[in-house]
Every structure is written in C-alpha cells, then in structure tokens.
Enzyme design. Sequence first.
Site, PDB file in Angstrom:
ATOM      1  CE1 TYR A 172     126.008  58.306  16.460  1.00  0.00           C
ATOM      2  CE2 TYR A 172     128.259  57.999  15.673  1.00  0.00           C
ATOM      3  CZ  TYR A 172     126.967  57.537  15.818  1.00  0.00           C
ATOM      4  OH  TYR A 172     126.624  56.301  15.310  1.00  0.00           O
ATOM      5  CB  SER A 184     129.172  54.262  16.456  1.00  0.00           C
ATOM      6  OG  SER A 184     130.059  54.844  15.515  1.00  0.00           O
TER       7      SER A 184
HETATM    8  N1  LIG Z   1     125.571  54.309   9.022  1.00  0.00           N
HETATM    9  C1  LIG Z   1     126.712  54.339   9.682  1.00  0.00           C
HETATM   10  O1  LIG Z   1     127.777  54.687   9.107  1.00  0.00           O
HETATM   11  C2  LIG Z   1     126.762  53.934  11.133  1.00  0.00           C
HETATM   12  C3  LIG Z   1     128.032  53.690  11.691  1.00  0.00           C
HETATM   13  C4  LIG Z   1     128.099  53.329  13.031  1.00  0.00           C
HETATM   14  C5  LIG Z   1     126.941  53.175  13.771  1.00  0.00           C
HETATM   15  N2  LIG Z   1     125.714  53.428  13.200  1.00  0.00           N
HETATM   16  C6  LIG Z   1     124.522  53.261  14.031  1.00  0.00           C
HETATM   17  O2  LIG Z   1     123.652  52.335  13.411  1.00  0.00           O
HETATM   18  C7  LIG Z   1     122.306  52.567  13.849  1.00  0.00           C
HETATM   19  C8  LIG Z   1     121.369  52.532  12.650  1.00  0.00           C
HETATM   20  O3  LIG Z   1     121.650  53.618  11.805  1.00  0.00           O
HETATM   21  P1  LIG Z   1     121.597  53.529  10.205  1.00  0.00           P
HETATM   22  O4  LIG Z   1     122.985  53.665   9.720  1.00  0.00           O
HETATM   23  O5  LIG Z   1     120.794  52.385   9.778  1.00  0.00           O
HETATM   24  O6  LIG Z   1     120.877  54.925   9.876  1.00  0.00           O
HETATM   25  P2  LIG Z   1     119.395  55.264   9.365  1.00  0.00           P
HETATM   26  O7  LIG Z   1     119.113  54.577   8.072  1.00  0.00           O
HETATM   27  O8  LIG Z   1     119.304  56.745   9.427  1.00  0.00           O
HETATM   28  O9  LIG Z   1     118.475  54.608  10.473  1.00  0.00           O
HETATM   29  C9  LIG Z   1     118.167  55.232  11.697  1.00  0.00           C
HETATM   30  C10 LIG Z   1     116.871  54.648  12.186  1.00  0.00           C
HETATM   31  O10 LIG Z   1     116.566  55.245  13.469  1.00  0.00           O
HETATM   32  C11 LIG Z   1     115.207  55.661  13.426  1.00  0.00           C
HETATM   33  N3  LIG Z   1     114.986  56.780  14.325  1.00  0.00           N
HETATM   34  C12 LIG Z   1     115.582  57.998  14.290  1.00  0.00           C
HETATM   35  N4  LIG Z   1     115.088  58.790  15.256  1.00  0.00           N
HETATM   36  C13 LIG Z   1     114.149  58.048  15.905  1.00  0.00           C
HETATM   37  C14 LIG Z   1     113.277  58.307  16.990  1.00  0.00           C
HETATM   38  N5  LIG Z   1     113.260  59.506  17.611  1.00  0.00           N
HETATM   39  N6  LIG Z   1     112.440  57.311  17.406  1.00  0.00           N
HETATM   40  C15 LIG Z   1     112.439  56.118  16.775  1.00  0.00           C
HETATM   41  N7  LIG Z   1     113.253  55.809  15.742  1.00  0.00           N
HETATM   42  C16 LIG Z   1     114.095  56.773  15.313  1.00  0.00           C
HETATM   43  C17 LIG Z   1     114.944  56.037  11.976  1.00  0.00           C
HETATM   44  O11 LIG Z   1     113.580  55.920  11.637  1.00  0.00           O
HETATM   45  P3  LIG Z   1     112.486  57.104  11.612  1.00  0.00           P
HETATM   46  O12 LIG Z   1     113.145  58.295  10.990  1.00  0.00           O
HETATM   47  O13 LIG Z   1     111.395  56.505  10.785  1.00  0.00           O
HETATM   48  O14 LIG Z   1     112.089  57.307  13.028  1.00  0.00           O
HETATM   49  C18 LIG Z   1     115.713  54.928  11.262  1.00  0.00           C
HETATM   50  O15 LIG Z   1     114.908  53.775  11.152  1.00  0.00           O
HETATM   51  C19 LIG Z   1     122.343  53.903  14.597  1.00  0.00           C
HETATM   52  O16 LIG Z   1     122.319  53.642  15.990  1.00  0.00           O
HETATM   53  C20 LIG Z   1     123.674  54.502  14.206  1.00  0.00           C
HETATM   54  O17 LIG Z   1     124.179  55.349  15.215  1.00  0.00           O
HETATM   55  C21 LIG Z   1     125.614  53.789  11.890  1.00  0.00           C
END
Ligand SMILES: NC(=O)c1ccc[n+]([C@@H]2O[C@H](COP(=O)([O-])OP(=O)(O)OC[C@H]3O[C@@H](n4cnc5c(N)ncnc54)[C@H](OP(=O)(O)O)[C@@H]3O)[C@@H](O)[C@H]2O)c1
Length: 245
Positions: free
Chosen positions: A152, A139
């Site tokens: 985080y 991130s």
């Molecule tokens: N969105 C942003 O602004 C942002 C910015 C910087 C970095 N990121 C990073 O990008 C990555 C993806 O996030 P996203 O933005 O796409 O958010 P998201 O839509 O909430 O996706 C998170 C994913 O992680 C899965 N997950 C959560 N807990 C889990 C567990 N215990 N076991 C297995 N899977 C799990 C969720 O699926 P289930 O609930 O079905 O398990 C979901 O598929 C993350 O690492 C996040 O930290 C996001």
Amino acid sequence: MARGLDGMVVLITGASSGIGEATARLVAKQDGLPVLSARRADQLEALAQELPGALAVPADVRDPEQVRQLVETTLEHHGRVDVLINNAGQGLHLPLEQVSLEDLVAITQLNFYAPLLAMQAVLPAMRSQGGGKIVNVSSGTSRMVLPGVGAYAATKSALNMLSLVAKEELAPEGIIVSLVYPSITSTEFHDKLRAGSVPSGAAGLTPHSPEYVAMAILRALHTGEAEVIIPHGPERHEEIELAGP
Ligand SMILES: NC(=O)c1ccc[n+]([C@@H]2O[C@H](COP(=O)([O-])OP(=O)(O)OC[C@H]3O[C@@H](n4cnc5c(N)ncnc54)[C@H](OP(=O)(O)O)[C@@H]3O)[C@@H](O)[C@H]2O)c1
C-alpha cells in the site's frame, strides 16, 4: 478557515464516505460546487441532496474510460473544473511475502493509475481556463518504514513522486499540485482493505476525524503548498487551519 471557494467547481473522488465525504461537506460550506464521485451511486445521490450545488457522478476510477466520462460530465454540467481532489483509495495491509499480484494490481490501479488518469483528463480544461488546482491524497505510511503495509505504501510513494513532478511540470501553466498525507483516520478504510488487517502498531494511535483531514485538504487547496503532512497525535485545528500563507 476564513477563505471561501466562491463557486469553484471541485471534483472529488471517493466522495461516498470518509475523508472524501467530509471534504465535500467542507467544500459546500465554503461555497464551492462539489462534484461527487465514487462507485456507490445511492450514497452520492443522498449527499448531493444535502449539499447545495452538488452533482453526483458515479464512476469506478479503476476504469480509464469512466475517469474520462467523469470529467466530461463535469464539464458538460458546469463548463469548467477548477479543482481535482484525487482521494479514492484502498489499503492492502499484508507482509510482502503474502501480497498477491492481483491485489497489488487492483490497488495500484486505484491509488496510482487513477489519479494520473484524472489529472490527465482535467488538464486541457484547466489549461484553457488559465489554471487550476489538484490535491492528491497520499498517506503517512509512505513516509515511514512500517512492516505490513509495504505494498500500500509503495502505491502512495509512487503517487507522491508523480505529484511532486506534476507540480513542477504544471506550475508554469498556473496549475498547482499538492499532496496531503493523512495519518490514521476514522473511516471505512480499515474495514475495506483489499486484503490483510490494520497493523498492530496502529492500535495505540488515536485516529483523526475525517473532518480534520478535510481541513488539511482545503488548506492545501488554498495555500498551494507542495505537501501538507498531518502528524499523529491530537488534532490541532488551529495549526491545520492557519498555517501557510
Ligand atoms: N483512513 C485512514 O486511516 C487513511 C490514512 C492515510 C491515507 N488514507 C487515504 O485517504 C483516502 C480516503 O480514504 P478514507 O479513509 O476516506 O476511506 P473510505 O471511507 O474507505 O473511502 C474510500 C473512498 O474511495 C472510494 N473508492 C474505492 N474504490 C473505488 C473505485 N474503484 N472507484 C471509485 N471510487 C472508489 C470509495 O467509494 P465506493 O466504495 O463507493 O466506490 C470511498 O468513497 C484514500 O486514498 C486512503 O488511502 C486514509
């Protein structure tokens, strides 16, 4: 992006929504075989129906045994794993004084331990195949001092160091490790924080689309760059697609 994945087996955690789902779609578009993992089996199955060659393998990656099973199922089905994308993650956006140990442990298990366990689980197969690729999704918050997201960002900073060291350790065996640093992205992430809320500083930023971040992940996969940093600001598709070797 001109390059294809040509039947490569690409294991993606967090594939049930957001960046992971968009990455799975792009992998399938480039003729890779996505292995979709997350906890929500229904979402994974629906996506697997849409994407040719996709396999849904539900797992809670906070559980080391389920991580091991996930890789084992991938190997039973495909006989190999070419790429691991450690993408599952969750935010914890509170001032440090308010962070509970329980919440910190939970996001550390997900954002830091799980990628390590998944890397350890794929290494024997990648080694015997003569190589492989790993992309860890970090991130941009781990590259700035942003009040309210310290816990985080700390888990992602730990992941950064793990990845950079893994890159050095594994390069001699043909296993290439990369990091991608998304900026704020329009996904479920902000509604599913472990605790807290999105810091007010993020309000002025226009979120990127998950498809844009997926392009950066695929770029890391194709170029093997140590780090792909996605800056705030308008999406610059050509830069993300074409930069690198
Ligand atoms: N969105 C942003 O602004 C942002 C910015 C910087 C970095 N990121 C990073 O990008 C990555 C993806 O996030 P996203 O933005 O796409 O958010 P998201 O839509 O909430 O996706 C998170 C994913 O992680 C899965 N997950 C959560 N807990 C889990 C567990 N215990 N076991 C297995 N899977 C799990 C969720 O699926 P289930 O609930 O079905 O398990 C979901 O598929 C993350 O690492 C996040 O930290 C996001």
